[in-house]
Design an enzyme around this catalytic site. Structure first.
Site, PDB file in Angstrom:
ATOM      1  N   CYS A 158       0.812  -1.228   0.000  1.00 55.09           N
ATOM      2  CA  CYS A 158       0.000   0.000   0.000  1.00 55.09           C
ATOM      3  C   CYS A 158       0.841   1.273   0.000  1.00 55.09           C
ATOM      4  O   CYS A 158       0.532   2.239  -0.700  1.00 55.09           O
ATOM      5  CB  CYS A 158      -0.962  -0.003   1.184  1.00 55.09           C
ATOM      6  SG  CYS A 158      -0.267  -0.665   2.693  1.00 55.09           S
TER       7      CYS A 158
ATOM      8  N   HIS B 252      -2.880   6.283   4.612  1.00 59.15           N
ATOM      9  CA  HIS B 252      -1.435   6.308   4.850  1.00 59.15           C
ATOM     10  C   HIS B 252      -0.888   7.675   4.423  1.00 59.15           C
ATOM     11  O   HIS B 252      -1.268   8.205   3.371  1.00 59.15           O
ATOM     12  CB  HIS B 252      -0.726   5.254   3.988  1.00 59.15           C
ATOM     13  CG  HIS B 252      -0.870   3.844   4.494  1.00 59.15           C
ATOM     14  ND1 HIS B 252      -1.538   3.504   5.643  1.00 59.15           N
ATOM     15  CD2 HIS B 252      -0.380   2.682   3.971  1.00 59.15           C
ATOM     16  CE1 HIS B 252      -1.461   2.187   5.815  1.00 59.15           C
ATOM     17  NE2 HIS B 252      -0.777   1.664   4.814  1.00 59.15           N
TER      18      HIS B 252
END
Ligand code: A2P
Length: 344
Positions: free
Chosen positions: A135, A247
């Site tokens: 990710c 994130h």
């Protein structure tokens, strides 16, 4: 004719998002199967706004009946099942790290290296397996690609601030339960994470390697090289923070050519998959809280780095369950469909 699609890990944090994303983007599917462990067989999961799917057990699932399978059920399950699914003629898009660095498995971020997807087919030396990157890497390479094409990125230094959903629904539950528990004086009991995650920051994601880096940090280096350019040097420091979704990355790049911050901002504004929000004022930047549920990779806080000859610093935020996982997997499925690829 539409595709027959399976989502393996359909009850998990990423699997649910995969189903949602397939529905939202109207993926040309004739049939969608939700697959998970035997524990979940018979349960129902949502597919889009008003459809529910009954979960099938992976043990009994026949991959010769589907054309594309999106896997997000952990590395061990992928290692065990994905090669068999590929041999049965199903194109596997795997979200785990099991095959990412295998030479015969393309590692794809559609905005960056779409053409490499053809390498998945047996006729081109592949195994009907396509890997989805880590990710943190996915959002980073979307931002780096236009800068690399224009200025030649030589070196990247990146510090990550990663959400607990990167560790699955167990990670999300742990943050929720610890946060609630701390208000009523319950001791925090780390299970998914190595230390208390509520009200804390943990500089440790995935296992330690011999050189002192963690595997998450290593993945960012090797995956960026495989997807974008082996000549790029990248050093990462990865931190888990008490955020549910999204994130964040502080990114410092050095380029071959002189890089102007305004020209770089304009370039990124026009880059696929990127949204620039950069106002140098209160609220003029994006935080992970705001990117949850969004598809874009958001770039803020762009400025020249005066400490090197040609350098740029920026803040990069994205929904790790979307661009970092489910969305990127569905975009790969769209590539497969657009190219008329078949594993049979
Ligand atoms: P289940 O809910 O039946 O355990 P997360 O990463 O959010 O924890 O989700 C993991 C996903 O992978 C879940 O859908 C989980 O299903 C599935 N999964 C885990 N282990 C297996 C397995 N051995 N076989 C099939 N599915 C699995």
């Amino acid at each position: 004719m539409g595709y027959r699609v399976a989502v393996v890990g359909a009850t998990g944090a990423v699997g649910r998002e995969m189903l949602q994303t397939l529905a939202e983007r109207n993926f040309p599917a004739d049939k969608v199967h939700a697959v998970a462990s035997a524990r979940s067989a018979g349960r129902e999961v949502s597919f889009g706004e008003d459809e529910v799917l009954t979960v099938s057990s992976l043990d009994k699932f026949d991959f010769s009946e589907v054309d594309i399978a999106l896997f997000s059920a952990g590395g061990a399950t992928s290692k065990d099942v994905a090669p068999r699914a590929g041999e049965a003629g199903c194109i596997v898009i795997d979200n785990s790290s099991a095959f990412r660095m295998d030479a015969d498995v393309p590692l794809i971020v559609p905005e960056v290296n779409a053409d490499a997807v053809d390498g998945a087919l047996p006729a081109n030396g592949g195994r009907n397996i396509i890997a989805n990157p880590n990710c943190s890497t996915a959002q980073l390479v979307v931002a780096l690609k236009p800068l690399h094409d224009a200025y030649g990125v030589k070196r990247v230094v990146v510090s990550t601030y990663q959400a607990v959903s990167g560790a699955g629904k167990g990670g999300m539950d742990e943050l929720f339960n610890q946060t609630r528990g701390i208000y009523v004086n319950e001791p925090a009991r780390p299970e998914q994470f190595t230390k208390q995650i509520a009200f804390n920051a943990i500089p440790h994601i995935d296992v330690f390697m011999d050189d002192g880096f963690t595997k998450e940090e290593w993945k960012m280096t090797v995956e960026t090289k495989k997807i974008l350019d082996p000549a790029i040097d990248l050093v990462a420091h990865c931190v888990r923070i008490p955020v549910f979704i999204g994130h964040s990355e502080a990114v410092f790049i050095e380029t071959d050519k002189p890089i102007d911050e305004n020209a770089a901002r304009d370039l990124l504004r026009n880059a696929p998959g990127v949204t620039v929000i950069d106002h140098r004022a209160n609220e003029g930047y994006v935080t992970p809280h705001e990117c949850a549920g969004e598809d874009a990779v958001f770039i803020s806080r762009l400025r020249s780095d005066p400490s090197v000859e040609n350098g740029l610093v920026f803040w990069c935020v994205s929904d790790n369950l979307r661009k970092g996982a489910a969305l990127n997997s569905v975009q790969i499925a769209e590539l497969v469909a657009a190219r008329g690829m078949s594993g049979r």
